[in-house]
Design a protein around this motif. Structure first.
Motif, short mmCIF file in Angstrom:
data_model
loop_
_atom_site.label_atom_id
_atom_site.label_comp_id
_atom_site.label_asym_id
_atom_site.label_seq_id
_atom_site.Cartn_x
_atom_site.Cartn_y
_atom_site.Cartn_z
N PRO A 60 0.82 -1.23 0.00
CA PRO A 60 0.00 0.00 0.00
C PRO A 60 0.85 1.27 0.00
O PRO A 60 0.51 2.25 -0.67
CB PRO A 60 -0.82 -0.14 1.29
CG PRO A 60 -0.94 -1.61 1.49
CD PRO A 60 0.37 -2.17 1.04
N LEU A 61 1.97 1.26 0.73
CA LEU A 61 2.83 2.44 0.77
C LEU A 61 3.45 2.72 -0.60
O LEU A 61 3.55 3.88 -1.01
CB LEU A 61 3.93 2.25 1.82
CG LEU A 61 4.93 3.40 1.97
CD1 LEU A 61 4.22 4.66 2.41
CD2 LEU A 61 6.04 3.03 2.96
N TYR A 62 3.85 1.68 -1.32
CA TYR A 62 4.42 1.87 -2.65
C TYR A 62 3.40 2.50 -3.60
O TYR A 62 3.72 3.43 -4.35
CB TYR A 62 4.90 0.54 -3.22
CG TYR A 62 5.53 0.66 -4.58
CD1 TYR A 62 6.90 0.88 -4.71
CD2 TYR A 62 4.76 0.60 -5.74
CE1 TYR A 62 7.48 1.03 -5.97
CE2 TYR A 62 5.33 0.76 -7.00
CZ TYR A 62 6.70 0.96 -7.10
OH TYR A 62 7.26 1.13 -8.35
N ILE A 63 2.16 2.00 -3.55
CA ILE A 63 1.12 2.56 -4.42
C ILE A 63 0.90 4.03 -4.10
O ILE A 63 0.78 4.87 -5.00
CB ILE A 63 -0.19 1.76 -4.26
CG1 ILE A 63 -0.02 0.33 -4.77
CG2 ILE A 63 -1.34 2.44 -5.00
CD1 ILE A 63 -1.22 -0.56 -4.55
N ALA A 64 0.86 4.36 -2.81
CA ALA A 64 0.63 5.75 -2.41
C ALA A 64 1.77 6.65 -2.87
O ALA A 64 1.55 7.76 -3.37
CB ALA A 64 0.47 5.82 -0.89
N ALA A 65 3.01 6.18 -2.73
CA ALA A 65 4.16 6.97 -3.17
C ALA A 65 4.18 7.12 -4.68
O ALA A 65 4.50 8.19 -5.21
CB ALA A 65 5.45 6.32 -2.68
#
Length: 597
Positions: A161-166
């Motif tokens: 999820p963090l990668y998608i947000a970044a």
């Protein structure tokens, strides 16, 4: 599913839905999915921000919370996508109640209370992934609070999820995930991305300076993380020409500038490969000794730029006195930057290098070849345009050969031609024969269709009406030359069909020259014919002459390189050919101009 119930749920009409539930059969129909997408009524209601409707459905059919549609989405996926915080919160509570009921039957365990929060759909996305894609920080926060461990889950693409947000530039969501205290020892696992990338790789690729700074503020060790190709975020920034990113990354750790990827390239080399002069300047400003760094083949910065045809980088490196030591350095195979530019047929770079007096054109590589030897070694009758330009640049600059071979060049050409096959030239012969025939046909027709027509009576009947005009005399001469030049070319091409390779080459050269003359004369004859019939309207006649002059010049420019020998011993002829080739480069654009990305 009853269509009326489907419509009521879609519109969020709770009263109508209650009216439709009249008996047990109607209650049972609530659990039936729709046919095309397999959405249950709870899926449909999850898109509508109506808690009373959810309470009604979940009260009668609590098991619908775990049902999936054809995409593998549960109702919680749908609610997270829609970004309805109240619906997500209600469904999370309902999940816990449902799991507690399931666990009470004796089949559950400690992790069962999280199982529906981590259910992946067909893309491998759990509800938290969908909440991030829905761009709702409050929904993300609710899901994280309910199950912090979901932050370390990756989908089928390997994205957390963090990668998608970044990657999508969702600053608030990234900040919320990074600030989640409940993650504890799991924080290292939230940074995973596809192909070994981290969110910092994604932020750099998207040129998001704020995101880069936020990620490095929370975890500066990300600057050293490598992907599966051993490339750090600095490799990405250098490759994409992201100057602000390069500066930010170097502020945190300059050691990344000295790390190479699996192909042996450093960030400085990546910038040279893509032609980013400003990035090269920034890297050299922060790390002065980078100028000496070499890749796996022992190639320095100028080697790489010359090999990839990056002319702007080459010009910058030649103009910087601090980097002059790179000009004549050799790589592991003994090649100088000029050797590599020649090997890769980069004529613009070759031209730039040979015009610099500091470049030594006599250096021989490990095979005993100078740059000119390399260019001439691969020349033949069917050479490419890039090769012609490269060889022209070297010969015009007077680049020398290396050690002479024990036989003269003419014999080498003869030996090579014996191995050639006539079939390799047949397509060219047929094309040129067709062109010659067309020119002869057009010229023949023009000879009987005089501009202005013929005199119809009197002693001069049949004579051209414009017989005594000078432009008409020129028309007749040009048309005659075009006619016979094309006929002679056609005859020469007939001789080429006999099969002798030497005769074929001579016939091709002769026919090319004759067709060039024929096409030019035909164009001039056309111009003169038009001029004769419109010359009384002066402005129109001037426009016709000007346009014709431009296009006839283009025709000549296209044919000059085919006829002026690049290997001529006369320097003037080589310069003419070289100038014509450069004009062609400007015409054909990026494909032959080796433009920087």
């Amino acid at each position: 599913m009853d269509p009326r119930m489907y419509e009521a749920a879609t519109n969020g009409d709770l009263l109508k839905l209650k009216e439709l539930i009249k008996n047990e059969a109607d209650l049972a129909s609530l659990s039936r999915p729709s046919r095309p997408t397999r959405n249950t009524i709870l899926h449909i209601a999850a898109r509508v921000d109506s808690i009373p409707m959810l309470e009604l459905i979940c009260h009668h059919h609590p098991q619908l919370i775990e049902k999936k549609n054809t995409r593998g989405d549960t109702p919680l996926h749908i609610a997270a996508q829609a970004g309805h915080l109240s619906v997500v919160t209600y469904l999370i509570d309902h999940v816990k109640s449902f799991i507690n009921l399931f666990s009470a039957e004796g089949d559950g365990g400690e992790e069962d209370k999280y199982v529906l929060l981590r259910v992946p759909n067909k893309d491998g996305n759990i509800p938290l992934h969908e909440a991030v894609r829905g761009r709702n920080p409050r929904v993300v926060e609710a899901l994280l609070k309910a199950d912090p461990k979901s932050a370390i889950m990756a989908n089928k693409n390997g994205e957390s999820p963090l990668y998608i947000a970044a990657d999508r530039g969702l600053f608030a969501i990234v900040d919320r995930i990074l600030s989640c205290q409940e993650l504890g020892d799991m924080k290292d696992a939230i940074y995973q991305g596809p192909n070994g990338q981290t969110p910092l790789h994604a932020a750099v690729a998207r040129r998001n300076t704020e995101m880069v700074r936020l990620l490095l503020t929370h975890r500066k060790e990300l600057v050293k993380k490598e992907d599966d190709n051993e490339r750090t975020p600095l490799h990405y920034a250098a490759s994409f020409g992201y100057l602000n990113g390069v500066s930010s990354l170097l502020q945190y750790d300059t050691s990344c500038a000295y790390r190479k990827d699996e192909d042996g390239f450093y960030p400085l080399h990546m910038a040279a490969i893509r032609g980013h002069v400003n990035v090269i300047q920034e890297l050299l400003k922060c790390c002065l000794d980078l100028r000496e760094i070499q890749n796996r083949e022992g190639q320095n910065l100028l080697h790489v730029a010359a090999s990839w045809g990056r002319k702007r980088v080459v010009r910058y490196l030649l103009s910087n006195p601090y980097l002059s030591v790179l000009i004549n350095e050799t790589d592991a195979n003994g090649n100088t930057p000029l050797h590599l530019a020649t090997i890769n047929w980069n004529p613009k770079v070759v031209s730039i290098l040979v015009s610099d007096q500091r470049v030594d054109m006599t250096i021989m590589n490990g095979q005993g070849l100078t740059p000119r030897d390399i260019a001439e070694q691969n020349m033949d009758e069917l050479t490419s345009f890039r090769q012609l330009l490269t060889l022209t640049a070297l010969r015009t600059a007077g680049a020398p050969r290396g050690q002479h071979l024990p036989f003269i060049e003419g014999n080498r050409q003869n030996e090579r031609r014996k191995d050639d096959k006539v079939e390799d030239y047949k397509e060219r012969i047929n094309t040129l024969a067709l062109v010659a025939t067309l020119i002869a046909t057009v010229s023949f027709a023009a000879g009987f269709t005089m501009p202005g027509g013929n005199i119809n009576d009197g002693p001069t009947e049949g004579m051209a009406t414009m017989l005594y005009k000078f432009a008409f005399h020129l028309f007749i001469i040009c048309n005659t030359v075009a006619m016979y030049s094309s006929i002679i070319a056609a005859v020469a091409l007939i001789w080429a069909q006999l099969g002798d390779i030497d005769l074929l080459v001579v016939a091709l050269k002769m026919s090319l020259l004759l067709l060039g003359v024929a096409l030019t004369m035909m164009a001039m004859a056309f111009t003169l014919a038009i001029y004769l019939v419109v010359n009384r309207l002066r402005w129109l006649a001037i426009i016709v002459l000007c346009l014709s002059a431009v296009f006839i010049l283009c025709i000549m420019v296209l044919f000059i390189p085919l006829q002026v020998p690049l290997w001529s011993k006369y320097r003037g002829l080589r310069f003419i050919s070289y100038a014509a080739f450069h004009l062609l480069v400007l015409v054909v654009g990026h494909k032959l101009d080796d433009l920087d990305d």
